[in-house]
Design a protein around this motif. Sequence first.
Motif, short mmCIF file in Angstrom:
data_model
loop_
_atom_site.label_atom_id
_atom_site.label_comp_id
_atom_site.label_asym_id
_atom_site.label_seq_id
_atom_site.Cartn_x
_atom_site.Cartn_y
_atom_site.Cartn_z
N VAL A 82 7.29 -51.26 44.05
CA VAL A 82 6.36 -52.36 44.31
C VAL A 82 5.21 -51.89 45.20
CG1 VAL A 82 6.10 -54.61 45.45
CG2 VAL A 82 8.06 -54.19 43.95
N LEU A 83 5.53 -51.11 46.24
CA LEU A 83 4.49 -50.62 47.15
C LEU A 83 3.50 -49.71 46.43
CD1 LEU A 83 3.24 -50.42 49.90
CD2 LEU A 83 5.00 -48.79 50.58
N VAL A 84 4.00 -48.83 45.58
CA VAL A 84 3.12 -47.94 44.82
C VAL A 84 2.21 -48.74 43.88
CG1 VAL A 84 3.08 -46.17 42.99
CG2 VAL A 84 4.53 -45.86 45.01
N ALA A 85 2.76 -49.78 43.25
CA ALA A 85 1.95 -50.64 42.37
C ALA A 85 0.86 -51.34 43.17
CB ALA A 85 2.85 -51.68 41.68
N PHE A 86 1.20 -51.84 44.35
CA PHE A 86 0.21 -52.48 45.23
C PHE A 86 -0.89 -51.48 45.62
CE2 PHE A 86 3.16 -55.95 47.23
CZ PHE A 86 3.05 -56.69 46.06
N MET A 87 -0.47 -50.25 45.96
CA MET A 87 -1.44 -49.24 46.39
C MET A 87 -2.39 -48.86 45.26
SD MET A 87 0.57 -46.72 48.96
CE MET A 87 -0.98 -46.02 49.51
N ALA A 88 -1.84 -48.78 44.05
CA ALA A 88 -2.69 -48.46 42.89
C ALA A 88 -3.73 -49.56 42.69
CB ALA A 88 -1.82 -48.32 41.64
N ALA A 89 -3.31 -50.83 42.79
CA ALA A 89 -4.25 -51.95 42.64
C ALA A 89 -5.32 -51.92 43.73
CB ALA A 89 -3.48 -53.27 42.69
N ALA A 90 -4.91 -51.61 44.96
CA ALA A 90 -5.86 -51.53 46.07
C ALA A 90 -6.85 -50.40 45.86
CB ALA A 90 -5.11 -51.34 47.39
N ALA A 91 -6.36 -49.24 45.42
CA ALA A 91 -7.24 -48.08 45.21
C ALA A 91 -8.29 -48.39 44.14
CB ALA A 91 -6.41 -46.85 44.80
N ILE A 92 -7.88 -49.08 43.07
CA ILE A 92 -8.82 -49.46 42.00
C ILE A 92 -9.86 -50.45 42.55
CG2 ILE A 92 -9.02 -50.71 39.81
CD1 ILE A 92 -6.23 -49.42 39.09
N SER A 93 -9.41 -51.39 43.39
CA SER A 93 -10.32 -52.37 43.99
C SER A 93 -11.37 -51.69 44.87
CB SER A 93 -9.52 -53.38 44.82
OG SER A 93 -8.59 -54.06 44.02
N TYR A 94 -10.94 -50.73 45.68
CA TYR A 94 -11.89 -49.99 46.52
C TYR A 94 -12.84 -49.17 45.65
CZ TYR A 94 -9.95 -51.03 51.13
OH TYR A 94 -9.56 -51.66 52.29
N GLY A 95 -12.29 -48.60 44.57
CA GLY A 95 -13.12 -47.82 43.64
C GLY A 95 -14.24 -48.67 43.05
N ILE A 96 -13.91 -49.91 42.69
CA ILE A 96 -14.93 -50.83 42.14
C ILE A 96 -15.96 -51.16 43.22
CG2 ILE A 96 -15.29 -53.18 41.28
CD1 ILE A 96 -12.46 -52.89 39.94
N ALA A 97 -15.48 -51.43 44.43
CA ALA A 97 -16.37 -51.80 45.54
C ALA A 97 -17.36 -50.68 45.86
CB ALA A 97 -15.56 -52.17 46.78
N PHE A 98 -16.90 -49.43 45.75
CA PHE A 98 -17.75 -48.29 46.10
C PHE A 98 -18.31 -47.58 44.86
CE2 PHE A 98 -15.46 -48.97 50.04
CZ PHE A 98 -16.48 -48.81 50.98
N HIS A 99 -18.26 -48.28 43.71
CA HIS A 99 -18.87 -47.80 42.47
C HIS A 99 -18.36 -46.42 42.04
CE1 HIS A 99 -21.48 -51.24 42.97
NE2 HIS A 99 -21.87 -50.78 44.14
N VAL A 100 -17.03 -46.23 42.13
CA VAL A 100 -16.44 -45.00 41.62
C VAL A 100 -16.59 -45.01 40.09
CG1 VAL A 100 -14.27 -43.75 41.28
CG2 VAL A 100 -14.82 -44.70 43.52
N LYS A 101 -17.10 -43.91 39.55
CA LYS A 101 -17.47 -43.88 38.12
C LYS A 101 -16.30 -43.53 37.20
CE LYS A 101 -21.99 -44.54 38.46
NZ LYS A 101 -22.01 -45.13 39.81
N GLY A 102 -16.13 -44.33 36.16
CA GLY A 102 -15.27 -43.99 35.03
C GLY A 102 -13.78 -44.06 35.29
N PHE A 103 -13.05 -43.84 34.20
CA PHE A 103 -11.59 -43.88 34.24
C PHE A 103 -11.03 -42.74 35.09
CE2 PHE A 103 -7.45 -42.63 32.37
CZ PHE A 103 -6.74 -43.80 32.62
N GLY A 104 -11.64 -41.56 34.95
CA GLY A 104 -11.19 -40.39 35.72
C GLY A 104 -11.32 -40.63 37.22
N GLY A 105 -12.40 -41.27 37.62
CA GLY A 105 -12.61 -41.57 39.03
C GLY A 105 -11.56 -42.54 39.55
N ALA A 106 -11.21 -43.52 38.71
CA ALA A 106 -10.20 -44.51 39.10
C ALA A 106 -8.83 -43.85 39.26
CB ALA A 106 -10.12 -45.61 38.06
N VAL A 107 -8.48 -42.97 38.30
CA VAL A 107 -7.20 -42.26 38.36
C VAL A 107 -7.13 -41.38 39.61
CG1 VAL A 107 -5.77 -40.49 37.26
CG2 VAL A 107 -6.79 -42.31 35.88
N LYS A 108 -8.23 -40.68 39.89
CA LYS A 108 -8.29 -39.81 41.06
C LYS A 108 -8.10 -40.63 42.34
CE LYS A 108 -11.45 -36.58 43.36
NZ LYS A 108 -12.82 -36.06 43.38
#
Length: 256
Positions: A82-108
């Motif tokens: 559950v914690l890892v799933a939460f962290m993944a969602a948070a990382a994607i949210s921050y990526g969107i907020a800071f305009h991380v580009k593309g799928f590769g950027g989100a995975v990274k």
Amino acid sequence: GMDGGLFGGRFAAVSSGSGAAMLSRAPEYLRRLLNVPQMDLEYTFWQMVHLFVSPSRVYRTTKYHKQTKNQWARDDPAFVAVLVAFMAAAAISYGIAFHVKGFGGAVKSVLYSVCIDFVLLGVLVASVNWWLANSYLRVDASSAGMTTEQKVEWLYAFDIHCNAFFPLFIVLYVAQYFLLMFLLTDHAVARLLSNALYAGALSYYCYITFLGFDILPFLQHTVVFLYPIALIAGSFVLLMLFRVNMTHVVMRAYYG
């Protein structure tokens, strides 16, 4: 139904001869990690809530579990999943907020968050705490009237990290995210709030860590796990004196 006990808790802090038994349990733990219906999610969420409102209650269930199962922590991987799933969602949210580009950027972004922040730093902290507890904090078995020499298992120390990391995650990943627009300004109040969030989250991490080791009856002087809070408080004062905003520092390090 899963065994009761400490949520991240895969592993026992039991007698020193339990290494082979622990290794034999590892495949079972990994199998359960891939079997979502078997996970005790209700109990996991109960523990997550109580880590905030009454962390000592979470550890009391650990003590009960030790009495019924003869191990300090449980083999249900639900908390970590559950914690890892939460962290993944948070990382994607921050990526969107800071305009991380593309799928590769989100995975990274997700991999860095989970593998570096949670796993790698957790392994380092757990290893230091495990070494400290076993080298310096154990009660002499004969003088304490214990029949067997007991040691803290490394994986129980990692469990404690999982427990302590969850409130830190809520403060520094979730709360900070919703306050980003304000925290990233140059306002003095933003600087104060940002540094207070970091100091509070890290201090609470130390407190949850202390509770986890303090419940083990074969350890003494566990108050040492609270000592870093003095260092955190000192750092908070210095950050304010030098007008440093921790949100600025961390976001620049992560997202440029």
